[in-house]
Design an enzyme around this catalytic site. Structure first.
Site, PDB file in Angstrom:
ATOM      1  N   HIS A 147       0.900  -0.916   0.199  1.00  0.00           N
ATOM      2  CA  HIS A 147       0.184  -0.207  -0.050  1.00  0.00           C
ATOM      3  C   HIS A 147       1.247   1.359   0.029  1.00  0.00           C
ATOM      4  O   HIS A 147       2.184   0.971  -0.216  1.00  0.00           O
ATOM      5  CB  HIS A 147      -0.706  -0.183   1.376  1.00  0.00           C
ATOM      6  N   CYS A 155       2.805  -4.431   6.867  1.00  0.00           N
ATOM      7  CA  CYS A 155       2.723  -4.612   5.373  1.00  0.00           C
ATOM      8  C   CYS A 155       4.153  -4.268   4.273  1.00  0.00           C
ATOM      9  O   CYS A 155       5.111  -3.721   4.938  1.00  0.00           O
ATOM     10  CB  CYS A 155       1.259  -3.723   5.068  1.00  0.00           C
TER      11      CYS A 155
END
Length: 430
Positions: A147, A155
């Protein structure tokens, strides 16, 4: 043969996979519709790629890179873009459990439904963790993404400008008919030199397994067909008729094209020679790695406390080789009544400790002052005593110095007597 294998892999992968859902690709946020830059489109065209040709991604933690590969007209893939990862959390090594803040390593699949054009992190897509391998090995976690926003808690985070391009690659490939694309996440480029560096690491066996898939792609430049059996990854294996791959069960009988076997064996021979040479060479020290499920569990517990708003160290704890745990002294944020209560207790405890330290310091200072005064009085007494007992010192005249003085006195006496005698003779005559 490689192209045939790639087509076979795509057909098998498509079975049981939902097709591209048009509704998932509509009503995107503006940032999700941005086209790729003309420079990238020109590079793709020069390499024999179309805007909507299939795509694949590779991630390398240690080097901090995310690569985008696209299929050419001959079916093989070529590198078209490389991005510096803005942030990824954790250490080298796989993700073990929910809350361990580890960015995953392994082979993952992204489908259209995993694309999120309205992410609070600008744009995002879920990488598909946990996959069949993770689930078979009892690994847990969810919402692991690539992202934007350059912020990560497990992430792979990119800048907003980067994720717009990366997202566009996936979007365009889905529009071209690709039903899913592969993400290969590695700790580092799995070269002989790097594998030699980490040969003593507790994650080494896991990395050796990933390397088989890495090598298959390096040889064929086609994303490998990935299956799981006996809780292990297997690559480019075709099960016998009617057989299936059971992630937790025994592996079925499989076959593989002879040309691929030959190419892989030749590749391995070259690799082994390079590995043996790298073992003897001077190389950079390995980077920190996660120490298995023990460290993952410790970090996970820290994450749970933090999520509840408890006051915890700002950085997660680290598991050391000797079994000890290192925690930073700096405390993190307070975002709940429980956290504020803990902070107040910590502040009260710190104030009491500081007051006690000041009290002890004052006592020590008074004691030192008293000892200094006592020492000074004693010194003065000793000095007075020494002065009283000191002998009286008189001047002693050396004989050589006394003789002239005696002679002078005698001469003076003689002169006086002569003057008196002359005076008497003058008075009485004689």
């Amino acid at each position: 043969m490689f192209a045939k294998l790639a087509r076979t892999a795509l057909v098998i992968a498509a079975l049981g996979v939902a097709g591209c859902n048009d509704s998932s690709m509509k009503d995107f946020a503006p940032q999700a519709n941005k086209p790729l830059p003309d420079k990238i489109l020109a590079s793709m065209k020069a390499k024999g790629m179309t805007r909507t040709s299939p795509v694949m991604a590779r991630i390398f933690k240690e080097e901090g890179k995310l690569e985008i590969w696209k299929a050419k007209t001959n079916g093989r893939y070529d590198l078209v873009a490389s991005y510096d990862i803005c942030k990824w959390s954790g250490k080298l090594g796989p993700k073990y459990t929910e809350g361990d803040r580890q960015a995953p390593e392994g082979f993952y699949t992204v489908r259209p439904a995993q694309m999120n054009p309205r992410s609070s992190y600008h744009l995002a897509f879920n990488i598909g963790y946990p996959n069949a391998y993770d689930r078979a090995n009892g690994r847990t976690g969810s919402h692991l993404m690539v992202h934007g926003a350059c912020s990560s808690s497990g992430c792979y985070s990119m800048t907003d400008a980067q994720i717009e391009q990366i997202y566009a690659f996936g979007r365009d490939a889905f529009q071209g008919g690709q039903t899913e694309f592969q993400i290969q996440a590695f700790p580092f480029h799995m070269t002989a030199a790097n594998m030699a560096r980490y040969r003593k690491d507790p994650n080494y066996e896991f990395w050796k397994m990933l390397k088989v898939g890495y090598d298959n792609f390096e040889i064929t430049k086609v994303p490998p067909k990935v299956d799981v059996c006996q809780k292990r990854y297997v690559f480019n294996q075709v099960a016998a008729d009617g057989a299936t791959f059971d992630p937790a069960g025994a592996c079925p009988a499989t076959t593989q094209p002879d040309s691929l076997k030959s190419a892989f064996n030749a590749y391995q021979s070259t690799y082994e020679a390079a590995f043996n040479g790298a073992v003897k060479a001077s190389v950079p020290a390995p980077k920190p790695t996660i120490a298995g499920i023990k460290e993952a569990s410790i970090v996970s517990e820290w994450s749970k406390k933090r999520a509840r708003g408890e006051r915890v160290p700002i950085d997660p704890p680290s598991f050391n080789a000797d079994g000890s745990v290192t925690e930073t002294a700096r405390m993190g944020r307070i975002d709940s009544p429980a956290g504020r209560k803990m902070a107040a207790l910590d502040a009260e405890k710190a104030a009491k400790q500081k007051a006690e330290e000041q009290r002890l310091a004052a006592i020590e200072a008074a004691k030192a002052e008293k000892e200094a005064a006592k020492a000074q009085a004693l010194a003065e007494k000793e000095a007075a005593k020494a002065a009283a007992e000191a002998p009286v010192v008189t001047a002693t005249v050396a004989p050589s110095e006394a003789a002239p003085a005696v002679e002078t006195q005698a001469a003076d006496a003689e002169s006086t007597a002569t003057r008196l005698k002359k005076k008497l003779f003058g008075m009485f005559g004689g």
